[in-house]
Motif scaffolding. Structure first.
Motif, short mmCIF file in Angstrom:
data_model
loop_
_atom_site.label_atom_id
_atom_site.label_comp_id
_atom_site.label_asym_id
_atom_site.label_seq_id
_atom_site.Cartn_x
_atom_site.Cartn_y
_atom_site.Cartn_z
N LEU A 1 -10.53 -13.84 -4.54
CA LEU A 1 -9.48 -14.23 -5.48
C LEU A 1 -9.12 -15.69 -5.18
CD1 LEU A 1 -7.33 -13.80 -7.67
CD2 LEU A 1 -5.80 -12.96 -5.86
N GLN B 1 -6.53 -18.63 -6.07
CA GLN B 1 -5.24 -18.87 -6.72
C GLN B 1 -4.79 -20.31 -6.48
OE1 GLN B 1 -1.14 -16.97 -5.57
NE2 GLN B 1 -2.03 -15.59 -7.08
N ASN C 1 -5.42 -18.19 -11.73
CA ASN C 1 -5.97 -17.14 -10.88
C ASN C 1 -7.39 -16.89 -11.36
OD1 ASN C 1 -3.71 -15.55 -9.14
ND2 ASN C 1 -2.81 -16.42 -11.00
N VAL D 1 -11.35 -15.22 -10.51
CA VAL D 1 -12.02 -14.20 -9.71
C VAL D 1 -13.46 -14.65 -9.50
CG1 VAL D 1 -12.79 -11.80 -9.65
CG2 VAL D 1 -10.53 -12.37 -10.61
N LEU E 1 -11.10 -6.43 -5.11
CA LEU E 1 -10.19 -7.44 -5.65
C LEU E 1 -8.74 -7.12 -5.27
CD1 LEU E 1 -9.52 -9.97 -7.23
CD2 LEU E 1 -9.62 -8.63 -9.34
N ALA E 2 -8.41 -5.83 -5.26
CA ALA E 2 -7.05 -5.44 -4.86
C ALA E 2 -6.80 -5.86 -3.41
CB ALA E 2 -6.86 -3.92 -5.03
N THR F 1 -6.40 -9.59 -3.28
CA THR F 1 -5.09 -9.97 -3.80
C THR F 1 -4.01 -9.78 -2.74
OG1 THR F 1 -5.80 -9.22 -5.98
CG2 THR F 1 -3.46 -9.64 -5.70
N GLN G 1 -1.10 -12.25 -1.48
CA GLN G 1 0.31 -11.89 -1.72
C GLN G 1 1.07 -11.76 -0.40
OE1 GLN G 1 -0.19 -8.36 -4.12
NE2 GLN G 1 -0.08 -9.50 -6.06
#
Lengths: 252, 252, 252, 252
Positions: D8, D10, D58, D60, D100-101, D104, D108
């Motif tokens: 990811l 960002q 964002n 990917v 991806l989770a 992320t 985060q």
């Protein structure tokens, strides 16, 4: 009578930035510099001006046709998309050399190229619309006679490059000192000069000087216009005529 | 002992393309050239190589670390994104000058730079992985002593440019003729040279030559490595040491 | 009363080109498309227009302030720097949707998007300078209320993306069908719509529709101007007011 | 069994930056975003990875084949050439959605996307070289059956765009929820999905779902490989076979 509008573009505090906190990767610096130049080329060029990469951290632009608002917009566009900012000094005159000297003073007066607090100077003045004429800009487009046949296809690549480079070094210095002109290598075997109101004899003289000093024969096409693009495009056509006719100096 | 891998990059049939069917706008040519250079810089640089813009239609790359497949991929990427194609000649040797001469021959043997049917030559050979060593590449990074204080902040912008340019013309020719090295202006007051296995005396000699010929004092940092990036990055650090210590020649 | 000038930009014969003679590397296509979009964005944007990437091979531009010569120059600049060419259809009207339909017809009448011989169509008409007014363009700038707090920082990246995307799909369709408007995702949680002369009730209606259909709350700032930049910049300021005041519809 | 490596990307604190101290010109934001995407596409793509623009702030990436040093180099290259910086979260797994989770979460956990002090996070882990296999990545390349004949050449440009967009919105959501896949619009009528180890029945199911929900017929080519490029290139070839044979699902 020419009235050239010159903008000196200087990246603010660039030298120190390239080595802080550590020297930055050369590939990134090369990419940054050449893309910034390409962007300025488009931003100025789409208003019919010309930008020359010169030293990359100091670029020279011919900006007849751009006003101060255009300059401010370009400055803003750079700030919005690059990690560096640029300062602009703008000056005009019958001599491109004097105009650039004046433009340089405006930036130098505001602080050193390596002054951390000097950012985004925008100073000077443009030619008022009412005073613009069709012969404000004279552009001369030089190339080397038969560069491909004599150099590119014959010498090793660096040998050919040295020949072109020596011709350029000779021409740029002589045109500056003898003819108040600013000459820039623009790739291949091409040199573009921003000139005052020169006649054919002046170009003959410069061509002979380069031949004497370096043994390299160059040719030139000359054009005039109200903008660098108009003048430069006329010069390109004149150069094509010179190639076809095997003449050394052609005016459009 | 160095073993430099040099790639000559030549845009195919570029001269004729720039004036067919009419001369193309200079701003577009400048943008095309500088973006193509930036892209090649990234494509080669991300594999730890260096590209120099040289004449833009003929560029010189140091490609230790890239194999022929990498070259083919870069050629494909250019073809997919530009209106022009590029040819590559690749050669190696203890002398960068001889390597470039060999690389040039490979392209010249395939046809003229202005041959309409010669496209995307990819010829030559790279250093086999097994034979690569940590001192294959020697890079020298020169700059002008106190360029900002003496030139950029003092002279008009073109006067400063002429000084830098004359120093470059002198250095590039002397390093080529006396020391088998390829020197390239890379912006600001910086010149990067690709050298054979030179010692400090050779650099002292070159610096003195430039001072004698032009009155300009340059300084150099030298580095070695298996790739241009490693060698060049070491050279940058050496140059920083030279600046701090006010010495003229520093090896990493 | 709005009078929107819309240009449909279509890459000529792009689909077949991407797979001839073999499928081209996706990375090169992505780079080509996004750089072409960036260049068009600059070329149009520096004349105060807006370009939306839409499908990349078909882009929609709002070009109030550009004349046909500007269009021709942009077409030439693309031809000079890319391996593809573009066609332009230009039309105007009080309804952006009808203007785009007319612009589309101009291109479709000249041949299929995959017609090998249809190249560089430049057809249509612009608003004459004398008829331009300060409310020719209405731009609405939408964003998602607290997108960072509710989605970006809370959901996984694709979950957040799906939410934004569904809001966009809902809004673009509804604004098109109910309000004759063209809406474009422009990154982050931002959607920019080109609208006819809509009032606050119309925007309330659209915002409620999106909330009902997707559960996502959007907000909008609306601006008018003689150019897309003027209208869009006013819309951005209105949106900032909406964020500060926690209102959903703000006119500048 | 797939083992997808997802990054990811960002942009740090991008939303606030776009409106500080004033909203920045939309044209500059669009140019910045699309060029940053193009550069990341090249930087990742030249290592055989794929980047999708997603929301632009964002993005990917599928990065099988890149190690953490490659990520750090890309982060450095962005910092050196843009006014913004980027954070990377890297994670792997048999399900792209779970990977991806996880990626992320890494970002985060380090702070909000609009946290002023959170910069250049580089966290996560890559697949060790020894554990990489030839079926780590499964890529599905979808397009709309006869998009040019049915939509581009028939409907107005926005009508055609709405059709493509609704097909995409339907497919991206369904593939995510039912098949643990990440789907991205990549221009024209093309959608590329990063999938776990799906069989033909799963693709039949997704195609039928889109047809039911939107009335639009899509087709898919599927490929596998050790890198996104290998898998994606195989998928492109499979799609060509599907077009020729008029089949809806083709595996390479």
């Amino acid at each position: 009578m020419t009235n050239t509008q010159i903008t000196l573009i200087q990246i603010d505090n660039y030298g120190p930035w390239t080595v802080t906190p550590e020297p930055r990767r050369e590939v990134d610096l090369q990419t940054l510099q050449s893309r910034l130049y390409a962007d300025l080329s488009q931003l100025v060029g789409n208003r019919d001006g010309y930008v020359f990469f010169t030293r990359f951290d100091n670029m020279v632009a011919v900006t007849n046709g751009l006003d101060m608002d255009d300059h401010a917009l370009i400055q803003e566009s750079v700030r919005n998309r690059y990690p560096v900012t640029v300062s602009f000094g703008v000056a005009t005159g019958t001599s491109p050399v004097h105009a650039l000297a004046d433009a340089t003073n405006l930036i130098q007066d505001a602080g050193s190229a390596q002054d951390k607090s000097r950012r985004e100077i925008l100073d000077g003045r443009v030619i008022e619309e009412a005073f613009r004429t069709d012969d404000d800009v004279q552009i001369a487009h030089f190339d080397v006679v038969d560069a491909t046949g004599k150099y590119t296809d014959e010498l090793d690549a660096f040998g050919a490059f040295i020949e072109i480079e020596q011709a350029y070094a000779s021409l740029m210095r002589y045109m500056y000192e003898a003819h108040d002109s600013l000459s820039f290598f623009v790739g291949g075997d091409n040199i573009i000069a921003v000139c005052p109101d020169l006649d054919a004899a002046a170009y003959d003289d410069a061509i002979e000087h380069v031949l004497d000093e370096t043994g390299i024969q160059v040719r030139v096409g000359v054009g005039e216009g109200s903008t660098p693009h108009d003048a430069g495009y006329a010069a390109k056509h004149a150069l094509e005529v010179g190639r076809a006719d095997e003449s050394l100096v052609e005016f459009h």
